[in-house]
Motif scaffolding. Sequence first.
Motif, short mmCIF file in Angstrom:
data_model
loop_
_atom_site.label_atom_id
_atom_site.label_comp_id
_atom_site.label_asym_id
_atom_site.label_seq_id
_atom_site.Cartn_x
_atom_site.Cartn_y
_atom_site.Cartn_z
N LEU A 175 -0.61 -3.62 37.22
CA LEU A 175 -1.54 -2.49 37.29
C LEU A 175 -2.78 -2.83 38.10
O LEU A 175 -3.36 -1.96 38.75
CB LEU A 175 -1.93 -2.05 35.88
N THR A 176 -3.20 -4.07 38.05
CA THR A 176 -4.38 -4.46 38.83
C THR A 176 -4.12 -4.31 40.32
O THR A 176 -5.04 -4.12 41.11
CB THR A 176 -4.80 -5.91 38.53
N GLN A 214 2.20 4.98 30.34
CA GLN A 214 1.16 5.09 29.32
C GLN A 214 -0.02 4.18 29.63
O GLN A 214 -1.16 4.49 29.28
CB GLN A 214 1.74 4.75 27.95
N MET A 215 0.25 3.07 30.30
CA MET A 215 -0.80 2.13 30.68
C MET A 215 -1.54 2.58 31.94
O MET A 215 -2.50 1.94 32.37
CB MET A 215 -0.20 0.74 30.89
N GLY A 216 -1.08 3.67 32.56
CA GLY A 216 -1.76 4.20 33.74
C GLY A 216 -1.04 3.96 35.04
O GLY A 216 -1.57 4.27 36.11
N LEU A 257 6.21 2.86 28.95
CA LEU A 257 5.06 2.01 28.66
C LEU A 257 4.17 1.88 29.88
O LEU A 257 2.94 2.00 29.79
CB LEU A 257 5.53 0.63 28.19
N TYR A 258 4.76 1.65 31.05
CA TYR A 258 3.97 1.48 32.27
C TYR A 258 3.18 2.74 32.57
O TYR A 258 2.00 2.67 32.96
CB TYR A 258 4.91 1.13 33.43
N ARG A 277 4.23 -5.76 28.23
CA ARG A 277 2.87 -5.26 28.39
C ARG A 277 2.00 -6.23 29.19
O ARG A 277 1.29 -5.82 30.13
CB ARG A 277 2.23 -4.98 27.03
N PHE A 309 2.92 -6.22 32.82
CA PHE A 309 2.56 -4.97 33.47
C PHE A 309 1.06 -4.89 33.75
O PHE A 309 0.64 -4.25 34.73
CB PHE A 309 2.98 -3.78 32.61
N GLU A 310 0.25 -5.53 32.93
CA GLU A 310 -1.19 -5.52 33.17
C GLU A 310 -1.51 -6.13 34.53
O GLU A 310 -2.37 -5.63 35.27
CB GLU A 310 -1.92 -6.27 32.06
N GLU A 330 7.41 -3.56 24.57
CA GLU A 330 6.14 -4.24 24.33
C GLU A 330 6.13 -5.67 24.85
O GLU A 330 5.07 -6.22 25.14
CB GLU A 330 5.80 -4.22 22.84
#
Length: 288
Positions: free
Chosen positions: A154-155, A188-190, A185-186, A147, A150-151, A144
């Motif tokens: 992801l962009t 799960q975040m897509g 986690l990555y 997170r 990683f956001e 966590e």
Amino acid sequence: MSKPLLLSGLSDLVGRYDVILSDVWGVIHNGRESFPPATGALARWRAEVGPVVLISNAPRPSAAVHSQLDDLKVPRDSWSVFVSSGDATRLLLSARAPGPAWTIGPDRDAPLYEGLDLTFTTTPDDAAFISVTGPYDDETETAEDYRGRFEAALTRKLPLICANPDLVVQRGDRLIPCGGALAQLYAQMGGEVIMAGKPFAPIYGLCLGEAEALLGRKIDRSRVLCIGDGLPTDVKGANDQGLDILFVASGIHGAETIGADGLDAEAVERLLAAQGLRATYAIADLVW
């Protein structure tokens, strides 16, 4: 789904298999000390039966892990050859050179990148992909904690290569998060996640190739025995590859499978069934 056959020791299987692919962490050591009965069992198998290939999700090249095994007093005569997730992952990384790679992991994992002609960045902003070996500090961090970082990745739709698919590993009497927890986690975040270690096919291909080189002949896969303590890695990997597996219950799932009277066979069966997995055999601890 068939129940695993409970073994009294590895000697029960002499004559049934030619080669062992044995997990390392949780089976022959716990990160702080080795397990002499387990290393002794593998040494005896190697001397009397056939090759022992250590198959590990360590994110470093196998040669860089030999000294760790020595420090933990794992005898060299207990294994024939060592294959790591780092070995298999280097093939994935070399195909993406020069990168740049945004690397996540402790300094001790630096040997993973040696000689690969990669360039590196400390943020996702300029990266072509992410390479994860584990948390920067596995004593204090969890997945966590990554997170927010990683956001940003992801962009940019950065793929993530994970050199250690393990979610946790046993260190002494604690469970420590590994690279697989960050990769989970990555995903799960897509995000896109790519792995070559257990339970994925590339590392098994490397192991069987090494075993065939030692034997000097093609291997009959029905005579290959996997040994491990991790359901999502060792057991699933063996199941996916059509290989028999000896589940060592006292490893990372020990709290669920070992009771006051030793191995709880019904608990093992429930644990396997809950994840849709099959173990050919089960044992509390690896012994001869």
